[in-house]
Write a protein that holds these residues in place. Sequence first.
Motif, PDB file in Angstrom:
ATOM      1  N   MET A   1      99.407 -16.191  78.184  1.00  0.00           N
ATOM      2  CA  MET A   1      98.173 -15.816  77.480  1.00  0.00           C
ATOM      3  C   MET A   1      98.074 -14.297  77.385  1.00  0.00           C
ATOM      4  SD  MET A   1      94.228 -16.715  78.451  1.00  0.00           S
ATOM      5  CE  MET A   1      94.609 -18.442  78.613  1.00  0.00           C
ATOM      6  N   LYS A   2      97.748 -13.806  76.198  1.00  0.00           N
ATOM      7  CA  LYS A   2      97.681 -12.366  75.966  1.00  0.00           C
ATOM      8  C   LYS A   2      96.215 -11.909  76.035  1.00  0.00           C
ATOM      9  CE  LYS A   2     101.857 -12.213  73.172  1.00  0.00           C
ATOM     10  NZ  LYS A   2     102.309 -13.553  73.640  1.00  0.00           N
ATOM     11  N   ARG A   3      95.991 -10.915  76.851  1.00  0.00           N
ATOM     12  CA  ARG A   3      94.632 -10.410  77.059  1.00  0.00           C
ATOM     13  C   ARG A   3      94.392  -9.205  76.161  1.00  0.00           C
ATOM     14  NH1 ARG A   3      92.714  -7.840  82.703  1.00  0.00           N
ATOM     15  NH2 ARG A   3      90.442  -7.842  82.412  1.00  0.00           N
ATOM     16  N   ILE A   4      93.349  -9.281  75.341  1.00  0.00           N
ATOM     17  CA  ILE A   4      93.002  -8.207  74.403  1.00  0.00           C
ATOM     18  C   ILE A   4      91.778  -7.474  74.924  1.00  0.00           C
ATOM     19  CG2 ILE A   4      92.429  -7.617  72.012  1.00  0.00           C
ATOM     20  CD1 ILE A   4      95.097  -9.048  72.245  1.00  0.00           C
ATOM     21  N   GLY A   5      91.898  -6.173  75.115  1.00  0.00           N
ATOM     22  CA  GLY A   5      90.754  -5.346  75.481  1.00  0.00           C
ATOM     23  C   GLY A   5      90.249  -4.604  74.263  1.00  0.00           C
ATOM     24  N   PHE A   6      89.024  -4.916  73.847  1.00  0.00           N
ATOM     25  CA  PHE A   6      88.433  -4.308  72.648  1.00  0.00           C
ATOM     26  C   PHE A   6      87.393  -3.285  73.092  1.00  0.00           C
ATOM     27  CE2 PHE A   6      85.652  -3.968  68.987  1.00  0.00           C
ATOM     28  CZ  PHE A   6      86.532  -3.983  67.914  1.00  0.00           C
ATOM     29  N   ILE A   7      87.671  -2.002  72.866  1.00  0.00           N
ATOM     30  CA  ILE A   7      86.842  -0.930  73.407  1.00  0.00           C
ATOM     31  C   ILE A   7      85.809  -0.457  72.383  1.00  0.00           C
ATOM     32  CG2 ILE A   7      86.836   1.421  74.318  1.00  0.00           C
ATOM     33  CD1 ILE A   7      89.630   0.911  75.363  1.00  0.00           C
ATOM     34  N   VAL A   8      84.560  -0.420  72.818  1.00  0.00           N
ATOM     35  CA  VAL A   8      83.474   0.110  71.985  1.00  0.00           C
ATOM     36  C   VAL A   8      82.775   1.241  72.728  1.00  0.00           C
ATOM     37  CG1 VAL A   8      83.151  -2.099  70.810  1.00  0.00           C
ATOM     38  CG2 VAL A   8      81.773  -1.570  72.837  1.00  0.00           C
ATOM     39  N   PHE A   9      81.906   1.937  72.029  1.00  0.00           N
ATOM     40  CA  PHE A   9      81.174   3.081  72.570  1.00  0.00           C
ATOM     41  C   PHE A   9      79.901   3.211  71.747  1.00  0.00           C
ATOM     42  CE2 PHE A   9      84.591   4.111  69.685  1.00  0.00           C
ATOM     43  CZ  PHE A   9      83.914   4.698  68.629  1.00  0.00           C
ATOM     44  N   PRO A  10      78.902   3.944  72.201  1.00  0.00           N
ATOM     45  CA  PRO A  10      77.659   4.056  71.442  1.00  0.00           C
ATOM     46  C   PRO A  10      77.909   4.569  70.021  1.00  0.00           C
ATOM     47  CG  PRO A  10      77.336   4.876  73.663  1.00  0.00           C
ATOM     48  CD  PRO A  10      78.815   4.619  73.525  1.00  0.00           C
ATOM     49  N   GLY A  11      77.382   3.840  69.037  1.00  0.00           N
ATOM     50  CA  GLY A  11      77.557   4.224  67.636  1.00  0.00           C
ATOM     51  C   GLY A  11      78.798   3.659  66.993  1.00  0.00           C
ATOM     52  N   PHE A  12      79.492   2.725  67.668  1.00  0.00           N
ATOM     53  CA  PHE A  12      80.694   2.158  67.066  1.00  0.00           C
ATOM     54  C   PHE A  12      80.346   1.359  65.808  1.00  0.00           C
ATOM     55  CE2 PHE A  12      79.218  -1.496  69.402  1.00  0.00           C
ATOM     56  CZ  PHE A  12      79.680  -2.598  68.686  1.00  0.00           C
ATOM     57  N   GLN A  13      81.308   1.220  64.920  1.00  0.00           N
ATOM     58  CA  GLN A  13      81.122   0.492  63.665  1.00  0.00           C
ATOM     59  C   GLN A  13      81.264  -1.007  63.931  1.00  0.00           C
ATOM     60  OE1 GLN A  13      80.362  -1.107  60.754  1.00  0.00           O
ATOM     61  NE2 GLN A  13      80.586   0.939  59.895  1.00  0.00           N
ATOM     62  N   ILE A  14      80.196  -1.759  63.746  1.00  0.00           N
ATOM     63  CA  ILE A  14      80.209  -3.166  64.136  1.00  0.00           C
ATOM     64  C   ILE A  14      81.139  -4.009  63.264  1.00  0.00           C
ATOM     65  CG2 ILE A  14      78.274  -3.955  62.709  1.00  0.00           C
ATOM     66  CD1 ILE A  14      77.354  -5.466  65.373  1.00  0.00           C
ATOM     67  N   LEU A  15      81.404  -3.561  62.039  1.00  0.00           N
ATOM     68  CA  LEU A  15      82.333  -4.306  61.186  1.00  0.00           C
ATOM     69  C   LEU A  15      83.704  -4.436  61.843  1.00  0.00           C
ATOM     70  CD1 LEU A  15      83.042  -5.655  58.463  1.00  0.00           C
ATOM     71  CD2 LEU A  15      83.593  -3.384  57.588  1.00  0.00           C
ATOM     72  N   ASP A  16      84.072  -3.460  62.670  1.00  0.00           N
ATOM     73  CA  ASP A  16      85.390  -3.503  63.313  1.00  0.00           C
ATOM     74  C   ASP A  16      85.554  -4.725  64.211  1.00  0.00           C
ATOM     75  OD1 ASP A  16      85.812  -1.153  62.013  1.00  0.00           O
ATOM     76  OD2 ASP A  16      85.748   0.127  63.794  1.00  0.00           O
ATOM     77  N   MET A  17      84.446  -5.299  64.640  1.00  0.00           N
ATOM     78  CA  MET A  17      84.540  -6.458  65.519  1.00  0.00           C
ATOM     79  C   MET A  17      85.069  -7.697  64.809  1.00  0.00           C
ATOM     80  SD  MET A  17      81.402  -6.156  68.222  1.00  0.00           S
ATOM     81  CE  MET A  17      82.310  -7.162  69.396  1.00  0.00           C
ATOM     82  N   VAL A  18      85.146  -7.646  63.479  1.00  0.00           N
ATOM     83  CA  VAL A  18      85.753  -8.777  62.762  1.00  0.00           C
ATOM     84  C   VAL A  18      87.202  -8.951  63.178  1.00  0.00           C
ATOM     85  CG1 VAL A  18      86.596  -7.488  60.746  1.00  0.00           C
ATOM     86  CG2 VAL A  18      85.904  -9.871  60.491  1.00  0.00           C
ATOM     87  N   ALA A  19      87.820  -7.887  63.706  1.00  0.00           N
ATOM     88  CA  ALA A  19      89.192  -7.986  64.203  1.00  0.00           C
ATOM     89  C   ALA A  19      89.324  -9.073  65.261  1.00  0.00           C
ATOM     90  CB  ALA A  19      89.630  -6.639  64.779  1.00  0.00           C
ATOM     91  N   ILE A  20      88.272  -9.260  66.051  1.00  0.00           N
ATOM     92  CA  ILE A  20      88.313 -10.269  67.114  1.00  0.00           C
ATOM     93  C   ILE A  20      88.500 -11.664  66.533  1.00  0.00           C
ATOM     94  CG2 ILE A  20      86.896 -11.373  68.900  1.00  0.00           C
ATOM     95  CD1 ILE A  20      85.684  -8.614  69.479  1.00  0.00           C
ATOM     96  N   SER A  21      87.940 -11.897  65.336  1.00  0.00           N
ATOM     97  CA  SER A  21      88.020 -13.214  64.715  1.00  0.00           C
ATOM     98  C   SER A  21      89.460 -13.624  64.417  1.00  0.00           C
ATOM     99  CB  SER A  21      87.196 -13.248  63.425  1.00  0.00           C
ATOM    100  OG  SER A  21      85.832 -13.054  63.695  1.00  0.00           O
TER     101      SER A  21
END
Length: 317
Positions: A1-21
């Motif tokens: 199983m491959k573990r993905i760490g998705f890093i965010v910070f205050p003001g991040f662009q929420i559209l980028d989270m579509v990558a998780i899909s």
Amino acid sequence: MKRIGFIVFPGFQILDMVAISVFELANLALEQAAYTIEVLSEHGGPVMSSAGVRVETAAFTDAEPGPSFDTVLVAGSMGVESQSDGLHAFLNRALLESRRTASICTGAFILAEAGILDGRRATTHWYYARDLQRRFPNTKIEEDRIFIVDGPVWTSAGMTSCIDLCLAMVEQDLGVEMSRGVAKKMVVYHRRSGGQSQYSALLELSPKSDRIQSSLVYAKENLRQALTVEELAAVAHLSPRQFSRAFTEETGQSPAKAIENLRVEAARNMLEDGRHTIDMVAAETGFGDPERMRRAFLRAFGQPPQSIKRAAKSLAA
């Protein structure tokens, strides 16, 4: 199983989270967890996006990249702001200990601040590319790329190009058929190659009227045909004279130049796909013969189709 760490910070662009899909749908297609995804920030807890939506995160200060993180992916933001030393340190550990370290959009600035892009090829959103090059001259910025893979470091252009980036990761991990299946479920083109241009000839033209827009859509769907002014004018329900005048006024280009740009864009995409000969591409995109296509490529890109095909092949190797 491959573990993905998705890093965010205050003001991040929420559209980028579509990558998780992309990874989520790969899991669904396999009917097992090939990937686990963790949303991380420096201190953990809720993190506010640029859209005002809060996302719950775990603190990456409590995590070790090590073998546990296969891929660390940092989001971008609507602007460019310096990030903390703690984030830079975590990313440098990830570079050494994880298989892939990646950025979306202006996340490339964060990798560059951490020194990760020194001596590497990289891309980012076209709007910020020249600023990234100016600020980090030791990085080779290619502003007209969808994504770039340079060793363990992956960078992508802005907005929806994060989907292309992650589809490429799934393809690397699980094969082209799996990547294609995920793209189909997401109702996206499978998949824009990393070398493909961020720009769209059709979008660049931006006609004001539906008549001219319909003629351009028709042209894009029928590039193999001659596409004379008379034919396009008939689609727009205008006389050839009225059409030529309106087209130039609305797009800033003559019909002939616009059609050439559409053909060049389509031909470049086919060449970068790697499955087509020069002769086939010339025929399918309406150039008719390779020499005519070669001259158009020299005008558009300053290099012949063969060079673009070779470059795409070397990137895919």
